[in-house]
Design a protein around this motif. Structure first.
Motif, short mmCIF file in Angstrom:
data_model
loop_
_atom_site.label_atom_id
_atom_site.label_comp_id
_atom_site.label_asym_id
_atom_site.label_seq_id
_atom_site.Cartn_x
_atom_site.Cartn_y
_atom_site.Cartn_z
N ARG A 19 0.70 -1.16 0.05
CA ARG A 19 -0.01 0.12 0.04
C ARG A 19 1.00 1.29 0.17
O ARG A 19 1.18 1.75 1.15
CB ARG A 19 -1.06 -0.04 1.23
N PRO B 144 -5.80 3.72 -2.09
CA PRO B 144 -6.88 3.72 -1.01
C PRO B 144 -7.06 2.53 -0.24
O PRO B 144 -7.41 2.43 0.85
CB PRO B 144 -8.15 4.12 -1.84
N VAL B 145 -6.29 1.17 -0.83
CA VAL B 145 -6.48 -0.10 -0.17
C VAL B 145 -5.16 -0.62 -0.51
O VAL B 145 -4.71 -0.55 -1.52
CB VAL B 145 -7.76 -0.83 -0.62
N GLY C 206 -8.49 3.05 -7.32
CA GLY C 206 -7.46 3.68 -6.98
C GLY C 206 -5.87 2.97 -7.35
O GLY C 206 -4.97 3.45 -6.86
#
Length: 255
Positions: free
Chosen positions: A61, A66-67, A224
């Protein structure tokens, strides 16, 4: 800071790179019409598990994400350039697929990518993939002591631009070692004779990314992660982890 690797460390990285090569070969062999991207991810997971390697991708990450990344491969199809998340999409006849895979073995990382077609290929896609591979080969050939990062970038960019393809701005290769992303950055375009001087012991990932439509523009999907061409044209990605040695470039992720 660039971390120079010893000969022994480079041999260890070669072992990790060999796992990556086997995973990419297995995924490519399993990629047929009707097979899902999740199934391809499962193939790579099996190769990693059997080699007692782990994935530097899984759970990764960076600041922009975002994840955490949920797969062990990036699976990018057609107009997706890089960082595609493996999901339930089932491959269709004529799809262009880019698979990026990494492995961590005994603390060292290998990272490579390959692009290929599924079913009946479009001639334009074959030209795109072949150019990505030529650009990668040109970048590797420039990865010799005494040259500079800009010489690699210039070699890659010359092949891509001469063929009329775009290069997504701001994305390129990177150092590899204990971590998947280390210094230095390795752009896919730039002036020769500029940038950091290459020294024996440096290990870098060289990874051309090409946009068929000729534009450099891209956008990120709502997930993302996935980068996609803005003009809808197709993209290809090729990558190897390469050690700079006194004897010349050593490809650590070749089969």
């Amino acid at each position: 800071m660039v971390q120079l690797k010893t000969d022994r460390a480079i041999d260890e990285m070669r072992a990790a790179g060999r796992v990556v090569a086997h995973a990419l070969t297995a995924v490519r062999g399993a990629a047929r019409v009707g097979v899902s991207l999740l199934e391809l991810d499962a193939v790579a997971r099996t190769v990693l598990r059997d080699a007692r390697a782990t994935s530097p991708f899984l759970g990764y990450r960076p600041h922009f994400a975002p994840v955490p990344f949920p797969g062990v491969v990036c699976a990018s199809v057609n107009d997706a350039i890089v960082h595609g998340i493996p999901d339930g999409y089932r491959l269709r006849d004529g799809d262009l697929v880019s698979i990026d895979c990494g492995a961590r073995l005994r603390g060292w990382v290998g990272d490579a990518a390959v692009s290929f077609t599924v079913g009946r290929p479009r001639p334009a896609d074959l030209r795109l993939v072949e150019t990505a591979e030529r650009a990668l080969a040109a970048g590797i050939a420039a990865a010799v002591p005494g040259n500079r990062i800009g010489d690699i970038a210039h070699a890659i960019g010359t092949v891509c631009r001469s063929a009329g393809y775009g290069i997504p701005e701001g994305f390129g290769g990177h150092g590899v070692g204990r971590s998947m992303h280390e210094d230095p950055g390795v752009p896919n375009e730039g002036p020769p004779g500029h940038g950091m001087k290459l020294r024996p012991g440096m290990v870098i990932a060289i990874e051309p990314m090409l946009i068929a439509g000729g534009t450099d523009d891209y956008a990120c999907d709502p997930d993302g992660w996935t980068l996609r061409t803005t003009d809808g044209s197709r993209a290809a990605h090729a990558e190897h982890t390469v050690a700079i040695t006194a004897a010349g470039p050593r490809i650590l992720t070749a089969l």
